[in-house]
Enzyme design. Sequence first.
Site, short mmCIF file in Angstrom:
data_model
loop_
_atom_site.label_atom_id
_atom_site.label_comp_id
_atom_site.label_asym_id
_atom_site.label_seq_id
_atom_site.Cartn_x
_atom_site.Cartn_y
_atom_site.Cartn_z
N THR A 74 0.92 -0.77 -0.21
CA THR A 74 0.28 -0.14 -0.15
C THR A 74 0.46 1.33 -0.01
OG1 THR A 74 -1.41 -0.80 1.44
CG2 THR A 74 -1.62 1.20 1.81
N THR A 82 0.68 -4.02 4.26
CA THR A 82 0.89 -4.12 5.88
C THR A 82 0.41 -6.06 5.90
OG1 THR A 82 -1.80 -3.58 5.62
CG2 THR A 82 0.46 -1.96 5.85
N ASP A 83 -0.45 -6.54 5.26
CA ASP A 83 -1.13 -7.42 4.80
C ASP A 83 -0.58 -8.81 5.86
OD1 ASP A 83 -3.94 -6.48 4.50
OD2 ASP A 83 -3.97 -6.88 1.82
#
Length: 321
Positions: free
Chosen positions: A9, A92-93
Site C-alpha cells: 500500500t 501490511t497484510d
Amino acid sequence: MVVLGTGGTIAGTASNPADNIGYTAAQVGVAQLLAAVPALKTVLRDHDLVSEQVAQVDSKDMRFDVWLSLAQRVVHHLAQADVSAVVITHGTDTLEETAYFLHAVLPPALINEKPVVLTCAMRPASAQSPDGPQNLMDAAAVALTPGAHGVVVVCAGTVHSGLDVQKAHTYKIDAFNSGDAGPLAYVEEGQVRIVKNWPLAFMDKGHIAIKDIPDAALWPRVEIVMNYAGCGGEVVDALLYPREGVAPLRGLVVAGTGNGTMHHDLEAALRRAVLAGVTVVRSTRCAQGRVLATTQSEFPHAQGLSPVKARVALLLSLLSA
C-alpha cells in the site's frame, strides 16, 4: 543505509486522492517513494541512502520466491562494512509473516549487530494525507539509532519486534500491535524512545543458512485449519486427499479455540493426518496469549506463535529437516 522495496500500500495509487481503500497496491517504485520525502535528509544527516527494488507486489499476494530473494538481498547488504542498516518497504497484510521469516532465517551474526527495519502504510501514496512518508522517516530514525539490531517493524510511531508484531486492525493508521509482549520503542519527533531490549535472533534454532534454502517451488506445503463451533474433520481430510499438480501436505497448524482446544471430530481428523505423515502443530485463534501445554496435550504447541507465524516456523522446520 539501504532501502529495499517490495511494493504494498505504501507504493499504491488511487485515481481519487480522497480514496484510501479503493487503490491499487505496488505502483510506485521505491526510489520514487524516497524522492517524495525530502525531509528524509534531516533524518539521514551524513548517511548515504541506497535503494533497490526487490519486488513489486500487493502483500496479500506475497510469495515464497519473494521471501527468498528478499532474505538474500538483506544478507548481501548487511554483510557490507559500509551498510549500517536495511529498511524494507512492505504491504501490511502479510508484513508479520515476512518479519517473522526474516527473524528466523537471517544469520544471527548479522542481525544481532545491525537492524532490519520493515515499514509500511495503511493509505496509498496518492492519498490526500498519506502515512507512508512519516513511517519512512520513523523507520530511518530507528535504523540509525545507535545499538539498534534485530528485525523490527515501524508503523505509526511504534516499534515492534518481528517476533511479536501482528496486524490488529483492518483500517486504522495504527494497525499493528505486539499483543501482550508490548512494543519495543516509540518514535517521537524523530527521537527513538526505547522501552524494551532490541530483539536477538534465535541462537539455538538449528539455523538454516540462506544458501541451504532450496528453490521456493520445493518448499513443503503447510496449511492452517481453524476450530469453531460445529467444526468437523472434512477440511483436514480434503487437504490430505492427493490432487494432481498439487504438492502433498507436509504440515498443519491448528488455530484452536482458547488454549488450543479442538472439536473432537477435528481432533480425530488430525490423528489421521499424523498417521499419513503430516506434522501437526497447535496454536490459538485468540489475538493474545499463548497455548500452554497440559499433560493431556496430544499435539505439540506453537511456542507462543500466532497461527500464521507458526506456519512459517513449521515450514522452516520441515525445510531444515
